[in-house]
Design a protein around this motif. Structure first.
Motif, PDB file in Angstrom:
ATOM      1  N   ARG A 104       0.838  -1.204   0.000  1.00  0.00           N
ATOM      2  CA  ARG A 104       0.000   0.000   0.000  1.00  0.00           C
ATOM      3  C   ARG A 104       0.875   1.258   0.000  1.00  0.00           C
ATOM      4  N   PRO A 105       1.530   1.566  -1.106  1.00  0.00           N
ATOM      5  CA  PRO A 105       2.398   2.746  -1.158  1.00  0.00           C
ATOM      6  C   PRO A 105       1.652   4.066  -1.015  1.00  0.00           C
ATOM      7  N   ASP A 106       0.312   4.013  -1.068  1.00  0.00           N
ATOM      8  CA  ASP A 106      -0.499   5.232  -0.945  1.00  0.00           C
ATOM      9  C   ASP A 106      -0.666   5.682   0.501  1.00  0.00           C
ATOM     10  N   ILE A 107      -0.320   4.821   1.473  1.00  0.00           N
ATOM     11  CA  ILE A 107      -0.508   5.143   2.885  1.00  0.00           C
ATOM     12  C   ILE A 107       0.692   5.930   3.407  1.00  0.00           C
ATOM     13  N   MET A 108       0.435   7.084   4.053  1.00  0.00           N
ATOM     14  CA  MET A 108       1.503   7.861   4.682  1.00  0.00           C
ATOM     15  C   MET A 108       1.887   7.210   6.009  1.00  0.00           C
ATOM     16  N   LEU A 109       3.184   7.106   6.260  1.00  0.00           N
ATOM     17  CA  LEU A 109       3.691   6.419   7.438  1.00  0.00           C
ATOM     18  C   LEU A 109       4.467   7.398   8.309  1.00  0.00           C
ATOM     19  N   ILE A 110       4.017   7.556   9.563  1.00  0.00           N
ATOM     20  CA  ILE A 110       4.583   8.563  10.470  1.00  0.00           C
ATOM     21  C   ILE A 110       5.097   7.873  11.731  1.00  0.00           C
ATOM     22  N   ALA A 111       6.351   8.121  12.074  1.00  0.00           N
ATOM     23  CA  ALA A 111       6.975   7.510  13.258  1.00  0.00           C
ATOM     24  C   ALA A 111       7.387   8.591  14.242  1.00  0.00           C
ATOM     25  N   ASN A 112       6.811   8.570  15.442  1.00  0.00           N
ATOM     26  CA  ASN A 112       7.197   9.489  16.510  1.00  0.00           C
ATOM     27  C   ASN A 112       8.007   8.729  17.563  1.00  0.00           C
ATOM     28  N   SER A 113       8.948   9.411  18.187  1.00  0.00           N
ATOM     29  CA  SER A 113       9.782   8.820  19.247  1.00  0.00           C
ATOM     30  C   SER A 113      10.321   7.449  18.856  1.00  0.00           C
ATOM     31  N   PRO A 114      11.071   7.371  17.744  1.00  0.00           N
ATOM     32  CA  PRO A 114      11.543   6.064  17.265  1.00  0.00           C
ATOM     33  C   PRO A 114      12.592   5.426  18.166  1.00  0.00           C
ATOM     34  N   HIS A 115      12.487   4.093  18.311  1.00  0.00           N
ATOM     35  CA  HIS A 115      13.459   3.320  19.085  1.00  0.00           C
ATOM     36  C   HIS A 115      14.541   2.731  18.181  1.00  0.00           C
ATOM     37  N   GLU A 116      14.306   2.745  16.871  1.00  0.00           N
ATOM     38  CA  GLU A 116      15.234   2.116  15.933  1.00  0.00           C
ATOM     39  C   GLU A 116      16.194   3.145  15.336  1.00  0.00           C
ATOM     40  N   ASP A 117      17.222   2.657  14.666  1.00  0.00           N
ATOM     41  CA  ASP A 117      18.277   3.504  14.127  1.00  0.00           C
ATOM     42  C   ASP A 117      17.708   4.656  13.297  1.00  0.00           C
ATOM     43  N   PRO A 118      18.157   5.893  13.545  1.00  0.00           N
ATOM     44  CA  PRO A 118      17.608   7.057  12.837  1.00  0.00           C
ATOM     45  C   PRO A 118      17.658   6.942  11.309  1.00  0.00           C
TER      46      PRO A 118
END
Length: 386
Positions: A104-118
């Motif tokens: 689903r490339p049409d979905i916007m993906l937003i990550a807040n306060s990430p625990h994984e490598d920047p």
């Protein structure tokens, strides 16, 4: 609820799209959960014809990573889903985003306060937001100076200082103190995940603060990188003197309730203006007015709501998900009285990330008011310190 007087009532009739929001549970990350619930209250649950689908990841997310990934990916099964927000992007978010992107490339993906490598989360997400531990290295020490401190103590341990942003912040703090004519004091305290545990780490702080105040004087400001150290630190500073600008991830509910015996009613939970007033009244009654600070609003709570607002604005007005001014406007609209600022994240190699933003809120000094730190210009030299 608090947000109902900020936002006009949203009509649930024939919503054209859905937004997914993923948070922890009340036992793992209450502020994240309450923020997600506030977003549901604003725009309605998809189960009742509204816009928001809210799911939670397991408390033991490190051991149940596949479940976490499945929870996130499952949101993409909804054909009306247009955006997914991770209020706290725990491990597994990158893999989940990759799977969603493939189908689903049409979905916007937003990550807040990430625990994984920047670098990795920045590639997987359309937008990443995180507290600004780079600019705050300068701003926290500057705020301590404004409050009247003459010395600045940084309390941490090797595990935390192995993290890039925490180590950079410590080095920026040391340079800032030097430039401002303040003595910088490096202290290593027991790691709460070591053999001494949380209780032993907290007991160390309780015992040492009076000794540190005797040695360095009451014009010393204290900062701890760990939440477990913050509560006993606040307790002793309120009782014995010294300064405390703000916590590692500041909030009126970070350390203050446990340190000062504050309990919140159901009516107060999630109402940050009432929470702040109760904490402030208690600090003032302890004789610590002007010596202790915080952010007036919880970062993760506000991020859930502000990023939801920002996503709606982007979808409805064909906007840019990485428009920094629009992001700041969304955050400001959710925090009456408190302003935000920030910048693009630049890694240790000097590479600026176009979709990764570091954000910070103005510092609120209990018994005094805002310090207007968001108006301060952080000199460029500090962003180059590694």
């Amino acid at each position: 609820m608090f947000f109902m007087f900020i936002f006009s009532l949203f009509s649930f009739a024939d919503v054209p799209y859905h937004i997914g929001v993923v948070s922890g549970t009340v036992s793992q990350s209450e502020d994240s959960l309450r923020g997600a619930e506030a977003l549901v209250e604003m725009y309605g649950s998809t189960e009742k014809g509204g816009m928001i689908t809210h799911v939670t990841y397991p408390d033991n997310f490190m051991q149940e990573m596949e479940t976490t990934i499945s929870q996130i990916v499952g949101l993409a099964d909804d054909p009306k889903m247009k955006a997914i927000i991770l209020v706290e992007a725990v491990p597994g978010t990158v893999e989940a985003f990759r799977r969603i992107r493939a189908s689903r490339p049409d979905i916007m993906l937003i990550a807040n306060s990430p625990h994984e490598d920047p670098d990795i989360i920045g590639e997987a997400a359309d937008l990443v937001t995180n507290p600004d531990n780079v600019a705050r290295g300068y701003l926290i020490v500057m705020a301590a100076k404004k409050m009247g401190a003459e010395k600045f103590m940084h309390i941490s341990f090797p595990r935390h200082l192995s993290y890039e942003l925490l180590s950079r912040r410590r080095n920026i703090m040391a340079e800032t103190a030097k430039d401002l004519g303040m003595e910088f004091i490096d202290v290593s305290a027991p790691d709460p995940v070591s053999d001494v545990g949380v209780a032993g780490a907290q007991q160390y702080i309780l015992e040492q603060v009076p000794n540190w105040l005797k040695k360095y004087g009451k014009q010393t400001a204290f900062f701890a990188t760990n939440d477990a150290h913050t509560e006993p630190l606040l307790k002793r500073i309120a009782e014995d003197g010294g300064y405390f600008v703000e916590a590692d991830l500041p909030s009126p509910t970070m350390g203050y309730p446990g340190a000062l015996g504050i309990k919140f009613t159901e009516d107060e939970k999630g109402n940050w203006q009432k929470i702040l007033k109760k904490v402030e009244d208690t600090v003032v009654s302890k004789g610590a007015a002007g010596r202790m600070g915080t952010w007036a609003y919880s970062y993760n709570f506000i991020s859930a709501v502000a990023l939801g607002k920002h996503v709606r604005n982007v979808i409805d007005n064909d906007g840019d998900i990485t428009d920094f001014d629009s992001i700041i406007e969304a955050y400001n609209s959710c925090t009456p009285g408190a302003e935000w600022n920030g910048s693009n994240y630049t890694d240790v190699n000097g590479v600026e990330k176009d979709n990764f933003f570091l954000l910070y809120q103005d510092t609120y000094i209990l018994g005094q008011g805002y310090l207007h730190m968001t108006n301060e210009k952080v000199p460029e030299k500090y962003f180059k310190i590694k």
